[in-house]
Design an enzyme around this catalytic site. Structure first.
Site, mmCIF file in Angstrom:
data_model
loop_
_atom_site.group_PDB
_atom_site.id
_atom_site.type_symbol
_atom_site.label_atom_id
_atom_site.label_comp_id
_atom_site.label_asym_id
_atom_site.label_seq_id
_atom_site.Cartn_x
_atom_site.Cartn_y
_atom_site.Cartn_z
ATOM 1 N N CYS A 1 26.051 -35.195 -68.704
ATOM 2 C CA CYS A 1 26.796 -34.690 -67.373
ATOM 3 C C CYS A 1 25.465 -34.092 -66.603
ATOM 4 O O CYS A 1 24.808 -34.790 -66.009
ATOM 5 C CB CYS A 1 27.742 -33.872 -67.681
ATOM 6 S SG CYS A 1 29.087 -33.667 -66.040
ATOM 7 N N GLU B 1 31.380 -34.585 -76.795
ATOM 8 C CA GLU B 1 31.815 -33.682 -77.585
ATOM 9 C C GLU B 1 33.351 -33.583 -77.475
ATOM 10 O O GLU B 1 33.880 -33.067 -78.156
ATOM 11 C CB GLU B 1 31.228 -32.122 -77.124
ATOM 12 C CG GLU B 1 31.753 -31.586 -75.883
ATOM 13 C CD GLU B 1 30.684 -32.048 -74.586
ATOM 14 O OE1 GLU B 1 30.840 -31.571 -73.579
ATOM 15 O OE2 GLU B 1 30.065 -33.259 -74.699
ATOM 16 N N HIS C 1 31.718 -36.880 -71.476
ATOM 17 C CA HIS C 1 31.347 -35.591 -72.459
ATOM 18 C C HIS C 1 31.538 -36.252 -73.821
ATOM 19 O O HIS C 1 32.782 -36.155 -74.401
ATOM 20 C CB HIS C 1 32.294 -34.365 -72.180
ATOM 21 C CG HIS C 1 31.705 -33.736 -71.026
ATOM 22 N ND1 HIS C 1 30.819 -32.705 -70.888
ATOM 23 C CD2 HIS C 1 31.757 -34.204 -69.397
ATOM 24 C CE1 HIS C 1 30.590 -32.148 -69.755
ATOM 25 N NE2 HIS C 1 31.271 -32.839 -68.957
#
Length: 438
Positions: free
Chosen positions: A341, A425, A423
C-alpha cells in the site's frame, strides 16, 4: 491526538480503549444503543449499562440511539461520530474490530468522509493469545450472550478464565468458531481492568436461553472501590505482544526480515494495525522479524536483514510522502523488497512514478495478469484494500496485477523489488510467505 472510542462495554472495545490511551487522549466513549438485538454492526447485551463502565474508567460517554436496521444503522453511527467530533473535538475514532471486514470497512468509510483518523489496534490479532493477554493484564470479563451452537446455558454469566479459553480453543478447532466472538458467537461485559478507577459489582442479574441463544442480563450493579495497583491509564509497563509465542530456536531457522514502519510517528497506534499483523504472520512461519520506523533505517540495519517489507499506514496518514528522501536506499538495495500500500507508493515514487488520488476501501477482485515469483500464475484473487492514493507505474517496472488505470501490483524488471496496493496481511497471507521464501 484526541480520540473517540466506539464502546460496547465488551472486552474488545475496552482493550482497544486501553491501547489508545498509551500515547493518546481518549476524549470520549461512543455507544450506539440498538433496538435490534440482531444488529449487524453493534453489540446489544447490557448495552445500556455502559454508563457505569464509563464512570468506572473516568471518561465521558456519548450515547446514540439506532433502530439497528442493516446498512441504515450506519447513518446513525455517522451521526454519533459527527456529534463526538463537535462535542469533544476528536480527531480520530478507535474500534475493537479484530477480523470483521464488514464492520471495519464501514467505519473506515465513515471516518474518511468526516476527515477523521481510524484506528483498529486489535486488527488481525491471534484471538487465543489475545484472550490470554486479557487475563494476564487482570481484566475481569463475563460472558453476557451466546448465539451459536455449541454454546449452552453454562456459558451465560461465566467468567473468562484459562479453563474457558482452553474450551474456546477446542471449539475453534472442532467447529471453526471465532474464539473471541468476532463472528457473533458470543458477547462479553467487562467488570474491571487495569485502568478502571473502580470495579463493577453485579447485584442482580437474570438469564434466558433457548436453542443455543441466550443472554445474561444485568439488572442492578454498583461501583466498588479497588486497591491502587502499579498499572495506570498511562501504561507504566508496555507488555510485549506474543510474549514467548515463538522460540528463539524456531526464529533462527529461516531468514531475517526488516519491517519498515511507515506510520506518522514511531510506535503509533497504527503500528498495531499495519505492522504487527505482518510480523505475526511471518513469525508463525519461523522468520525473525524486526521493526524499525522509517526515520531510523540505516545502512547497518539493511545489511543485517535478508529482505525488507515497507508496511502500510492509516487512510489519513500521508506523512511518509513528505520524506521520500529518506528512501533513496531502495534503488541501491539489491535484496528483495516488498512495498504494501503506502510502501508500494514509496517504491513507485522513488523510481519516478507519481502518487495520485485513488480511493478504495474493502474487498475487491484482483486480476493477476503476469506470472511472478510473488503472486504465482495469472488468475483472480480477492484482496482487502484501504487507501486514498495509488502510484503510477514507474519506468523499469512491469505490471503484475490490475489494469493500466488501476495498478494492483508491480515488479522491477531486473531487481526483486515488488509493490502491492492491497493488504495481504488481511487476506492472502500466503503472499507474505512467498516473499519471505524468495
Amino acid at each position: 491526538m484526541k480520540l473517540g472510542v466506539l464502546f460496547s462495554g465488551g472486552k474488545d472495545s475496552i482493550f482497544a480503549c486501553r491501547r489508545a490511551m498509551e500515547k493518546n487522549q481518549v476524549a470520549c466513549l461512543i455507544t450506539l444503543v440498538s433496538e435490534n438485538p440482531d444488529s449487524y454492526m453493534f453489540h446489544t447485551p447490557n448495552i445500556r449499562r455502559t454508563g457505569l463502565q464509563a464512570e468506572a474508567i473516568g471518561i465521558p460517554l456519548l450515547t446514540w440511539p439506532t433502530h439497528g436496521v442493516k446498512e441504515e444503522e450506519l447513518e446513525d453511527l455517522s451521526a454519533a461520530v459527527a456529534a463526538a467530533r463537535k462535542r469533544y473535538a476528536v480527531q480520530g475514532i478507535v474500534t475493537g474490530a479484530i477480523e470483521s471486514i464488514y464492520q471495519a470497512a464501514r467505519v473506515q468509510r465513515i471516518c474518511r468522509d468526516q476527515d477523521l483518523w481510524c484506528f483498529n489496534p486489535l486488527w488481525q490479532t491471534n484471538q487465543i493469545d489475545y484472550l490470554r493477554r486479557l487475563l494476564k493484564e487482570d481484566f475481569s470479563i463475563i460472558i453476557s450472550g451466546v448465539y451459536a451452537y455449541p454454546f449452552d446455558a453454562s456459558w451465560l454469566g461465566a467468567r473468562l478464565t484459562e479453563e474457558r479459553i482452553q474450551m474456546l480453543e477446542r471449539l475453534q478447532k472442532k467447529y471453526k468458531i471465532n474464539p473471541s466472538g468476532e463472528g457473533g458467537e458470543l458477547e462479553t461485559f467487562v467488570l474491571d481492568g487495569p485502568f478502571f478507577q473502580k470495579r463493577i459489582e453485579i447485584m442482580k442479574a437474570s438469564q434466558s436461553y433457548a436453542n443455543y441463544r441466550g443472554q445474561f442480563v444485568i439488572e442492578d450493579m454498583q461501583l466498588v472501590e479497588k486497591p491502587v495497583k502499579g498499572m495506570s491509564p498511562e501504561i507504566e509497563e508496555k507488555i510485549p505482544d506474543n510474549e514467548g509465542q515463538i522460540s528463539k530456536e524456531m526464529m533462527q531457522r529461516k531468514g531475517r526480515i526488516l519491517l519498515v514502519d511507515l506510520c506518522f510517528e514511531k510506535d503509533s497506534l497504527s503500528q498495531y494495525e499495519f505492522v504487527h499483523p505482518i510480523r505475526d504472520t511471518l513469525q508463525k512461519a519461523d522468520f525473525l522479524c524486526n521493526i524499525l520506523h522509517y526515520t531510523e533505517v540505516k545502512s547497518q540495519a539493511l545489511a543485517n536483514h535478508d529482505k525488507i517489507i515497507l508496511c502500510g499506514t492509516a487512510l489519513e496518514d500521508n506523512v511518509y510522502a513528505d520524506h521520500l528522501q529518506l528512501f533513496s536506499w531502495i534503488k541501491d538495495l539489491k535484496k528483495p523488497i516488498l512495498g504494501i500500500c503506502a510502501g508500494m507508493q514509496i517504491i513507485g515514487a522513488v523510481y519516478g512514478g507519481s502518487i495520485v488520488p485513488h480511493q478504495s476501501i474493502g474487498l475487491e477482485e484482483i486480476e493477476i495478469v503476469r506470472a511472478s515469483p510473488l503472486l504465482g500464475e495469472p488468475r483472480q484473487i480477492e484482496g482487502y484494500h484501504l487507501h486514498n492514493y495509488a502510484v503510477t507505474l514507474p519506468k523499469g517496472f512491469m505490471l503484475l496485477a490490475g489494469k493500466t488505470d488501476s495498478f494492483e501490483a508491480f515488479q522491477h524488471h531486473s531487481h526483486p523489488t515488488y509493490g502491492i496496493i492491497f493488504h495481504p496481511e488481511v487476506r492472502n497471507q500466503w503472499i507474505l510467505e512467498r516473499f519471505a521464501n524468495l
